[in-house]
Write a protein that holds these residues in place. Structure first.
Motif, PDB file in Angstrom:
ATOM      1  N   ASP A 130      37.754   3.509   1.434  1.00 24.59           N
ATOM      2  CA  ASP A 130      39.036   3.133   2.040  1.00 24.59           C
ATOM      3  C   ASP A 130      38.852   2.705   3.493  1.00 24.59           C
ATOM      4  OD1 ASP A 130      40.458   3.678  -0.280  1.00 24.59           O
ATOM      5  OD2 ASP A 130      40.912   5.749   0.292  1.00 24.59           O
ATOM      6  N   ALA A 131      38.024   3.436   4.205  1.00 29.29           N
ATOM      7  CA  ALA A 131      37.787   3.100   5.613  1.00 29.29           C
ATOM      8  C   ALA A 131      37.000   1.798   5.750  1.00 29.29           C
ATOM      9  CB  ALA A 131      37.036   4.239   6.299  1.00 29.29           C
ATOM     10  N   ALA A 132      36.157   1.500   4.769  1.00 26.86           N
ATOM     11  CA  ALA A 132      35.305   0.304   4.851  1.00 26.86           C
ATOM     12  C   ALA A 132      36.083  -0.983   4.628  1.00 26.86           C
ATOM     13  CB  ALA A 132      34.170   0.403   3.839  1.00 26.86           C
ATOM     14  N   LEU A 133      37.162  -0.923   3.842  1.00 28.63           N
ATOM     15  CA  LEU A 133      37.850  -2.146   3.427  1.00 28.63           C
ATOM     16  C   LEU A 133      38.301  -3.011   4.600  1.00 28.63           C
ATOM     17  CD1 LEU A 133      39.962  -0.879   0.376  1.00 28.63           C
ATOM     18  CD2 LEU A 133      37.721  -1.999   0.391  1.00 28.63           C
ATOM     19  N   MET A 134      38.730  -2.396   5.683  1.00 30.91           N
ATOM     20  CA  MET A 134      39.215  -3.177   6.819  1.00 30.91           C
ATOM     21  C   MET A 134      38.078  -3.862   7.577  1.00 30.91           C
ATOM     22  SD  MET A 134      40.160  -0.215   9.625  1.00 30.91           S
ATOM     23  CE  MET A 134      40.554  -1.440  10.864  1.00 30.91           C
ATOM     24  N   HIS A 135      36.844  -3.444   7.324  1.00 34.55           N
ATOM     25  CA  HIS A 135      35.697  -4.031   8.023  1.00 34.55           C
ATOM     26  C   HIS A 135      34.983  -5.091   7.195  1.00 34.55           C
ATOM     27  CE1 HIS A 135      35.926  -1.008  11.233  1.00 34.55           C
ATOM     28  NE2 HIS A 135      36.092  -0.090  10.282  1.00 34.55           N
ATOM     29  N   GLY A 139      31.194  -8.024   5.934  1.00 35.77           N
ATOM     30  CA  GLY A 139      30.724  -7.983   4.566  1.00 35.77           C
ATOM     31  C   GLY A 139      30.442  -6.569   4.104  1.00 35.77           C
ATOM     32  N   TRP A 140      29.856  -6.477   2.913  1.00 33.39           N
ATOM     33  CA  TRP A 140      29.429  -5.166   2.405  1.00 33.39           C
ATOM     34  C   TRP A 140      28.040  -4.900   2.984  1.00 33.39           C
ATOM     35  CZ3 TRP A 140      33.044  -2.348   0.006  1.00 33.39           C
ATOM     36  CH2 TRP A 140      34.120  -3.017  -0.593  1.00 33.39           C
ATOM     37  N   SER A 141      28.030  -4.453   4.243  1.00 33.31           N
ATOM     38  CA  SER A 141      26.789  -4.372   5.007  1.00 33.31           C
ATOM     39  C   SER A 141      26.637  -3.002   5.652  1.00 33.31           C
ATOM     40  CB  SER A 141      26.790  -5.446   6.105  1.00 33.31           C
ATOM     41  OG  SER A 141      27.839  -5.172   7.027  1.00 33.31           O
ATOM     42  N   ASP A 142      25.470  -2.786   6.260  1.00 34.41           N
ATOM     43  CA  ASP A 142      25.245  -1.543   6.998  1.00 34.41           C
ATOM     44  C   ASP A 142      26.213  -1.420   8.166  1.00 34.41           C
ATOM     45  OD1 ASP A 142      23.225  -0.751   5.319  1.00 34.41           O
ATOM     46  OD2 ASP A 142      21.607  -1.536   6.577  1.00 34.41           O
ATOM     47  N   ALA A 143      26.569  -2.564   8.768  1.00 38.00           N
ATOM     48  CA  ALA A 143      27.516  -2.526   9.889  1.00 38.00           C
ATOM     49  C   ALA A 143      28.868  -1.987   9.416  1.00 38.00           C
ATOM     50  CB  ALA A 143      27.677  -3.920  10.481  1.00 38.00           C
ATOM     51  N   THR A 144      29.311  -2.453   8.264  1.00 40.42           N
ATOM     52  CA  THR A 144      30.568  -1.956   7.703  1.00 40.42           C
ATOM     53  C   THR A 144      30.466  -0.475   7.384  1.00 40.42           C
ATOM     54  OG1 THR A 144      31.333  -4.056   6.785  1.00 40.42           O
ATOM     55  CG2 THR A 144      32.025  -2.070   5.633  1.00 40.42           C
ATOM     56  N   LEU A 145      29.345  -0.073   6.788  1.00 42.23           N
ATOM     57  CA  LEU A 145      29.153   1.333   6.418  1.00 42.23           C
ATOM     58  C   LEU A 145      29.187   2.232   7.651  1.00 42.23           C
ATOM     59  CD1 LEU A 145      28.559   3.336   4.161  1.00 42.23           C
ATOM     60  CD2 LEU A 145      26.130   2.842   4.429  1.00 42.23           C
ATOM     61  N   LYS A 146      28.515   1.818   8.713  1.00 43.69           N
ATOM     62  CA  LYS A 146      28.488   2.619   9.937  1.00 43.69           C
ATOM     63  C   LYS A 146      29.876   2.689  10.577  1.00 43.69           C
ATOM     64  CE  LYS A 146      23.641   1.642  11.021  1.00 43.69           C
ATOM     65  NZ  LYS A 146      22.709   0.935  11.935  1.00 43.69           N
ATOM     66  N   ALA A 147      30.589   1.562  10.583  1.00 44.57           N
ATOM     67  CA  ALA A 147      31.930   1.550  11.175  1.00 44.57           C
ATOM     68  C   ALA A 147      32.887   2.433  10.381  1.00 44.57           C
ATOM     69  CB  ALA A 147      32.453   0.116  11.229  1.00 44.57           C
ATOM     70  N   ALA A 148      32.788   2.369   9.069  1.00 42.10           N
ATOM     71  CA  ALA A 148      33.658   3.197   8.224  1.00 42.10           C
ATOM     72  C   ALA A 148      33.363   4.670   8.425  1.00 42.10           C
ATOM     73  CB  ALA A 148      33.463   2.811   6.759  1.00 42.10           C
ATOM     74  N   ALA A 149      32.086   5.026   8.496  1.00 35.62           N
ATOM     75  CA  ALA A 149      31.704   6.424   8.713  1.00 35.62           C
ATOM     76  C   ALA A 149      32.229   6.926  10.052  1.00 35.62           C
ATOM     77  CB  ALA A 149      30.183   6.556   8.644  1.00 35.62           C
ATOM     78  N   ALA A 150      32.135   6.079  11.070  1.00 34.56           N
ATOM     79  CA  ALA A 150      32.638   6.466  12.387  1.00 34.56           C
ATOM     80  C   ALA A 150      34.148   6.647  12.365  1.00 34.56           C
ATOM     81  CB  ALA A 150      32.242   5.414  13.429  1.00 34.56           C
ATOM     82  N   ASP A 151      34.850   5.790  11.626  1.00 33.31           N
ATOM     83  CA  ASP A 151      36.314   5.870  11.562  1.00 33.31           C
ATOM     84  C   ASP A 151      36.801   7.207  11.011  1.00 33.31           C
ATOM     85  OD1 ASP A 151      36.506   3.338  12.574  1.00 33.31           O
ATOM     86  OD2 ASP A 151      36.954   2.361  10.655  1.00 33.31           O
ATOM     87  N   ILE A 152      36.061   7.761  10.054  1.00 39.89           N
ATOM     88  CA  ILE A 152      36.513   9.010   9.427  1.00 39.89           C
ATOM     89  C   ILE A 152      35.649  10.204   9.820  1.00 39.89           C
ATOM     90  CG2 ILE A 152      37.594   7.840   7.482  1.00 39.89           C
ATOM     91  CD1 ILE A 152      35.183   8.477   5.789  1.00 39.89           C
ATOM     92  N   GLY A 153      34.747   9.990  10.767  1.00 41.85           N
ATOM     93  CA  GLY A 153      33.974  11.095  11.325  1.00 41.85           C
ATOM     94  C   GLY A 153      32.909  11.677  10.418  1.00 41.85           C
ATOM     95  N   LEU A 154      32.242  10.836   9.640  1.00 37.89           N
ATOM     96  CA  LEU A 154      31.155  11.311   8.780  1.00 37.89           C
ATOM     97  C   LEU A 154      29.820  11.110   9.489  1.00 37.89           C
ATOM     98  CD1 LEU A 154      31.987  10.009   5.177  1.00 37.89           C
ATOM     99  CD2 LEU A 154      32.436  12.256   6.153  1.00 37.89           C
ATOM    100  N   ASP A 155      28.966  12.137   9.474  1.00 39.27           N
ATOM    101  CA  ASP A 155      27.663  11.967  10.099  1.00 39.27           C
ATOM    102  C   ASP A 155      26.718  11.224   9.163  1.00 39.27           C
ATOM    103  OD1 ASP A 155      26.195  13.830   8.348  1.00 39.27           O
ATOM    104  OD2 ASP A 155      27.287  15.410   9.395  1.00 39.27           O
TER     105      ASP A 155
END
Length: 231
Positions: free
Chosen positions: A14-19, A24-40
């Motif tokens: 859910d957090a990744a969709l806005m990125h 794209g479906w990339s590491d940048a998106t994954l890192k941004a989504a993790a940061a948005d919801i506070g996942l280490d």
């Protein structure tokens, strides 16, 4: 409280969709989504060990579930079978809230290292459509039905991504034409099988094809199927 892995993956998706539209479906998106919801980073790796491709596949699976929910809730009994197939494909595309998410996914799955993942996702969608519409085939037809629909579905998705017509009307017309093409092929195959001249020539191939079996539903370890005596 620690959330189940599936719920954590859903939150990450859910957090990744806005990125995705930007990165794209990339590491940048994954890192941004993790940061948005506070996942280490360690938890992210445990949830999606293959990285962003797993989020793309999770998004595709989510669309499949939405399609199945709609197929179960809609009354399709009055439709011809070919119309039910068309409706199922339309329901699947209707489940997409933003074409850019699919466009970025198509780019990802075009990469050689992920092409198998993309093909499997499409095959799974088509398998679910056939199963939901009551397909009970257990022979080579199990494969031919899904392979044919995979081709129709893939072509329709590519057309749909570039469609700017109102309510995607041009896409649904394109889909109808592709299904018409398949029906013509099936008629041709039936004519060949019934041709007294060609029928003897097909005896050997038909015997071999008659021994092909669909994969078992339990375990799934015998994919892509079995060859054995006719039942």
């Amino acid at each position: 409280m620690t959330l189940p892995e599936s719920e954590t993956r859903d939150r990450l998706l859910d957090a990744a969709l806005m990125h995705v539209a930007f990165d794209g479906w990339s590491d940048a998106t994954l890192k941004a989504a993790a940061a948005d919801i506070g996942l280490d980073a360690a938890l992210v790796r445990s949830v999606v060990p293959r990285g962003a491709v797993e989020l793309a596949l999770a998004y595709h699976a989510r669309g499949d579930r939405a399609m199945l929910d709609r197929l179960r809730s809609e009354d399709l009994g009055y439709l011809k079978f070919r119309e039910k197939i068309a409706a199922a494909v339309q329901f699947r595309l209707d489940a997409v809230e933003d074409k850019e998410l699919v466009r970025r996914g198509a780019t990802l799955f075009a990469l050689p290292q992920y092409a198998t993942d993309g093909a499997k996702a499409i095959w799974t969608t088509c398998d679910l459509i056939w199963e939901s519409l009551g397909d009970t085939s257990e022979d080579v037809n199990w494969y031919s039905k899904r392979a044919t629909l995979s081709g129709v579905y893939s072509a329709t998705v590519l057309y749909w991504l570039g469609d700017t017509s109102a309510d995607n009307a041009a896409t649904w017309a394109f889909l109808d034409r592709r299904i018409d093409d398949v029906m013509q092929i099936e008629k041709l195959k039936a004519n060949v099988r019934n041709n007294p001249v060609l029928k003897p020539l097909l005896a050997g191939p038909n015997w071999l094809l008659g021994h092909i079996r669909a994969p078992k539903k339990t375990g799934g370890e015998d994919l892509p199927g079995t060859v054995g005596p006719q039942r």
